[in-house]
Motif scaffolding. Structure first.
Motif, PDB file in Angstrom:
ATOM      1  N   LEU A  47       0.881  -1.333   0.060  1.00 15.25           N
ATOM      2  CA  LEU A  47       0.265   0.147  -0.073  1.00 15.25           C
ATOM      3  C   LEU A  47       0.307   0.972  -0.107  1.00 15.25           C
ATOM      4  N   SER A  48       1.998   1.188   0.900  1.00 14.20           N
ATOM      5  CA  SER A  48       2.728   2.521   0.826  1.00 14.20           C
ATOM      6  C   SER A  48       3.313   2.698  -0.358  1.00 14.20           C
ATOM      7  N   GLU A  49       3.651   2.154  -1.270  1.00 11.86           N
ATOM      8  CA  GLU A  49       4.766   1.937  -2.221  1.00 11.86           C
ATOM      9  C   GLU A  49       3.725   1.910  -3.796  1.00 11.86           C
ATOM     10  N   HIS A  50       1.749   1.492  -3.008  1.00 12.96           N
ATOM     11  CA  HIS A  50       1.311   1.758  -4.769  1.00 12.96           C
ATOM     12  C   HIS A  50       0.120   2.107  -4.556  1.00 12.96           C
ATOM     13  N   GLY A  51      -0.340   2.672  -3.302  1.00  7.26           N
ATOM     14  CA  GLY A  51      -1.884   3.196  -2.928  1.00  7.26           C
ATOM     15  C   GLY A  51      -0.894   4.473  -3.027  1.00  7.26           C
ATOM     16  N   VAL A  52      -2.921   4.802  -3.258  1.00  4.86           N
ATOM     17  CA  VAL A  52      -3.009   5.969  -2.572  1.00  4.86           C
ATOM     18  C   VAL A  52      -3.612   7.153  -1.295  1.00  4.86           C
ATOM     19  N   LYS A  53      -2.453   8.066  -0.684  1.00  8.51           N
ATOM     20  CA  LYS A  53      -2.745   8.307   0.192  1.00  8.51           C
ATOM     21  C   LYS A  53      -3.284   9.455   0.527  1.00  8.51           C
ATOM     22  N   ASP A  54      -4.243   9.423   1.949  1.00  3.70           N
ATOM     23  CA  ASP A  54      -4.438  10.595   2.833  1.00  3.70           C
ATOM     24  C   ASP A  54      -3.582  11.792   2.774  1.00  3.70           C
ATOM     25  N   GLU A  55      -4.205  13.105   3.018  1.00  2.42           N
ATOM     26  CA  GLU A  55      -3.057  13.881   3.811  1.00  2.42           C
ATOM     27  C   GLU A  55      -2.276  13.723   3.854  1.00  2.42           C
ATOM     28  N   PHE A  56      -2.556  12.821   5.076  1.00  6.70           N
ATOM     29  CA  PHE A  56      -1.321  12.577   6.419  1.00  6.70           C
ATOM     30  C   PHE A  56      -0.091  11.167   5.615  1.00  6.70           C
ATOM     31  N   GLY A  57      -0.090  11.364   4.976  1.00 10.04           N
ATOM     32  CA  GLY A  57       0.602  10.165   3.774  1.00 10.04           C
ATOM     33  C   GLY A  57       0.715   9.087   3.838  1.00 10.04           C
ATOM     34  N   PHE A  58      -0.668   8.709   5.251  1.00 13.33           N
ATOM     35  CA  PHE A  58      -1.161   6.998   4.855  1.00 13.33           C
ATOM     36  C   PHE A  58      -2.498   6.582   4.149  1.00 13.33           C
ATOM     37  N   ALA A  59      -1.988   5.348   3.430  1.00 16.65           N
ATOM     38  CA  ALA A  59      -2.809   4.498   2.802  1.00 16.65           C
ATOM     39  C   ALA A  59      -3.593   4.011   3.103  1.00 16.65           C
ATOM     40  N   SER A  60      -5.003   3.640   3.030  1.00 16.50           N
ATOM     41  CA  SER A  60      -5.944   3.129   4.463  1.00 16.50           C
ATOM     42  C   SER A  60      -6.412   1.337   2.824  1.00 16.50           C
ATOM     43  N   VAL A  61      -7.116   0.373   3.468  1.00 14.19           N
ATOM     44  CA  VAL A  61      -7.768  -0.391   3.352  1.00 14.19           C
ATOM     45  C   VAL A  61      -9.325  -0.277   3.499  1.00 14.19           C
ATOM     46  N   PRO A  62      -9.609  -0.942   1.832  1.00 12.01           N
ATOM     47  CA  PRO A  62      -9.133  -1.150   1.412  1.00 12.01           C
ATOM     48  C   PRO A  62      -8.774  -0.533   0.459  1.00 12.01           C
ATOM     49  N   GLN A  63      -8.074  -1.212  -0.910  1.00 12.35           N
ATOM     50  CA  GLN A  63      -7.617  -0.977  -2.131  1.00 12.35           C
ATOM     51  C   GLN A  63      -7.485  -1.808  -3.489  1.00 12.35           C
TER      52      GLN A  63
END
Length: 107
Positions: A47-63
């Motif tokens: 997720l951190s390598e390929h996912g969409v992140k929020d304004e704080f830099g965190f990627a959430s599930v599910p993606q």
């Protein structure tokens, strides 16, 4: 040579309320497009390598991601669409995923 879809990847967690719906979308899209489905549970490195992140830099599930034969990995669903009753809409989610995959293939 045109880029081809290799597989659909779902990154989720069984704890998440939308896990079952996201899994359904991923399975149906993979089946319709005739590609492999890979399910990764709580793979935060992916997720951190390929996912969409929020304004704080965190990627959430599910993606849900599309992996292509040229090695590219693109997120195709990161927010579940809602229907007019503000409930998760599996049909709209499938449409979004397929539309985003088609857009990527046309590049």
């Amino acid at each position: 040579m045109a880029k081809k879809l290799k597989k659909i990847v779902l990154v989720s967690g069984t704890f998440h309320p939308l896990h079952a719906k996201a899994e359904r979308v991923a399975k149906e899209v993979a089946s319709e497009l005739g590609v492999e489905l890979e399910i990764k549970l709580e793979d935060y490195v992916y997720l951190s390598e390929h996912g969409v992140k929020d304004e704080f830099g965190f990627a959430s599930v599910p993606q849900i991601f599309a992996e292509f034969d040229d090695g590219a990995i693109k997120p195709v669903l990161w927010e579940f669409p809602l229907n007019e009753k503000l409930k998760p809409d599996v049909s709209k989610a499938k449409e979004q995923v397929i539309s985003r995959i088609k857009e990527e293939l046309e590049k």
